[in-house]
Design a protein around this motif. Structure first.
Motif, PDB file in Angstrom:
ATOM      1  N   PRO A  39       0.810  -1.226   0.000  1.00  0.00           N
ATOM      2  CA  PRO A  39       0.000   0.000   0.000  1.00  0.00           C
ATOM      3  C   PRO A  39       0.840   1.271   0.000  1.00  0.00           C
ATOM      4  O   PRO A  39       1.984   1.284   0.459  1.00  0.00           O
ATOM      5  CB  PRO A  39      -0.808  -0.122   1.300  1.00  0.00           C
ATOM      6  CG  PRO A  39      -0.031  -1.041   2.169  1.00  0.00           C
ATOM      7  CD  PRO A  39       0.643  -2.008   1.243  1.00  0.00           C
ATOM      8  N   VAL A  40       0.238   2.347  -0.526  1.00  0.00           N
ATOM      9  CA  VAL A  40       0.842   3.673  -0.538  1.00  0.00           C
ATOM     10  C   VAL A  40       0.097   4.542   0.469  1.00  0.00           C
ATOM     11  O   VAL A  40      -1.094   4.808   0.305  1.00  0.00           O
ATOM     12  CB  VAL A  40       0.761   4.324  -1.930  1.00  0.00           C
ATOM     13  CG1 VAL A  40       1.400   5.709  -1.894  1.00  0.00           C
ATOM     14  CG2 VAL A  40       1.419   3.456  -2.975  1.00  0.00           C
ATOM     15  N   TYR A  41       0.763   4.969   1.510  1.00  0.00           N
ATOM     16  CA  TYR A  41       0.136   5.866   2.480  1.00  0.00           C
ATOM     17  C   TYR A  41       0.037   7.267   1.887  1.00  0.00           C
ATOM     18  O   TYR A  41       1.008   7.819   1.392  1.00  0.00           O
ATOM     19  CB  TYR A  41       0.950   5.914   3.764  1.00  0.00           C
ATOM     20  CG  TYR A  41       0.736   4.722   4.662  1.00  0.00           C
ATOM     21  CD1 TYR A  41      -0.278   4.713   5.606  1.00  0.00           C
ATOM     22  CD2 TYR A  41       1.554   3.598   4.561  1.00  0.00           C
ATOM     23  CE1 TYR A  41      -0.477   3.623   6.425  1.00  0.00           C
ATOM     24  CE2 TYR A  41       1.362   2.504   5.379  1.00  0.00           C
ATOM     25  CZ  TYR A  41       0.341   2.519   6.319  1.00  0.00           C
ATOM     26  OH  TYR A  41       0.138   1.433   7.135  1.00  0.00           O
ATOM     27  N   SER A  42      -1.149   7.817   1.932  1.00  0.00           N
ATOM     28  CA  SER A  42      -1.363   9.141   1.343  1.00  0.00           C
ATOM     29  C   SER A  42      -2.007  10.124   2.311  1.00  0.00           C
ATOM     30  O   SER A  42      -2.003  11.329   2.056  1.00  0.00           O
ATOM     31  CB  SER A  42      -2.236   9.018   0.091  1.00  0.00           C
ATOM     32  OG  SER A  42      -3.464   8.390   0.398  1.00  0.00           O
ATOM     33  N   LEU A  43      -2.587   9.643   3.390  1.00  0.00           N
ATOM     34  CA  LEU A  43      -3.252  10.504   4.362  1.00  0.00           C
ATOM     35  C   LEU A  43      -2.616  10.279   5.728  1.00  0.00           C
ATOM     36  O   LEU A  43      -2.754   9.214   6.317  1.00  0.00           O
ATOM     37  CB  LEU A  43      -4.751  10.193   4.421  1.00  0.00           C
ATOM     38  CG  LEU A  43      -5.512  10.364   3.096  1.00  0.00           C
ATOM     39  CD1 LEU A  43      -6.915   9.805   3.227  1.00  0.00           C
ATOM     40  CD2 LEU A  43      -5.561  11.840   2.712  1.00  0.00           C
TER      41      LEU A  43
END
Length: 286
Positions: A39-43
């Motif tokens: 996963p890509v953390y964006s928040l």
């Protein structure tokens, strides 16, 4: 961890901001190794209650219970045929994760724990077991636990362990599969990752996926394994009940852990109690 509208996963880490930051750092680096399945953390929020979010990876958790209960609607022949598909996918992840190049890449990251001392770690665990668990079990189980640890610690001193970068919790609940293709869509929760013993990742697989799948994973696994690699897998697996008891304050987990300990270490079994099944099966010996 919360699912928001089926679109985002938000994490409220139990151990605070540092643990969450570590997951973010490692996830970013692991995308270089494993690609889009990480996963890509964006928040990210750094307030009084730290929170981090990433776009949800669609998929299902598959464990041995899934096969037995067949919630995916697979018939018995399809389930048997899916073992090979699932195993090859798991092996692909482990081959990349446990490679020398990945270990070297991750050793260069200051945040990654890389001082591997398995002997010291498990001597301390045995001390805790004697203090906190021995009073709850009979002398026969105490003796079997002691024998298993003493044998393990002796072999660590004599034979050593070849370290790799490991996930640290590579079980069914941290691996997401596409329901139709059975391709791995996601590998999540890197908070336990470190430079360590790759046999630990296999012990988690064995616990959640069972010997049929792990035997096939072994066939696809490319990194060289030492002479007592699969013995260590069994040893780590035998301690699942110990971790249940020590890592959770909930009574149901404590009771379940105690039941597993009594089951795994009862009887007059030489050294590792689980060897009676797994080594006799011929699936995890060299």
């Amino acid at each position: 961890m919360f699912d928001v509208n089926g679109e985002y996963i938000f994490k409220f880490p139990r151990d605070g901001y540092e643990r969450m930051c570590y997951d973010i750092i490692i996830s970013e680096k692991m995308r270089e190794v494993l690609g889009d399945i990480v996963p890509v953390y964006s928040l990210i929020s750094e307030g009084e209650m730290p929170i981090a979010g990433y776009r949800k990876i669609n998929g299902v958790h598959i464990t041995s219970e899934v096969y037995n209960g067949s919630p995916l609607g697979l018939n018995p022949k399809e389930i048997a045929g899916s073992y090979e598909k699932v195993a090859s996918q798991l092996a692909w992840v482990l081959n990349r994760l446990h490679s020398v190049s990945t270990r070297e890449k991750m050793e260069a990251i200051p945040e990654v724990p890389n001082k591997i001392n398995i002997g010291e770690e498990y001597r301390e665990l045995f001390r805790i077991i004697r203090k906190d668990i021995f009073p709850a079990v009979d002398r026969n189980i105490q003796a079997n636990i002691a024998d298993s640890f003493n044998h393990f610690l002796e072999k660590v001193e004599v034979s050593g362990i070849t370290p790799a970068f490991i996930h640290g919790d590579f079980g069914g609940w941290n691996i997401l599969f596409d329901v139709d293709s059975l391709n791995i869509n996601g590998v999540i929760d890197w908070t336990g990752s470190r430079i360590g013993d790759p046999a630990l990742d296999f012990s988690e697989l064995l616990y959640d996926f069972g010997p049929e799948v792990v035997s096939l994973v072994k066939d696809h696994y490319l990194p060289e394994t030492d002479a007592w690699f699969w013995e260590r897998v069994n040893f780590y697996l035998s301690l699942e009940g110990v971790h249940d008891m020590l890592q959770s304050g909930k009574q149901e987990f404590i009771d379940r852990g105690l039941e597993r300990i009594r089951k795994n270490f009862s009887g007059n079994i030489e050294r590792n109690p689980l060897n009676k099944y797994f080594i006799r099966s011929g699936q995890f010996t060299e």
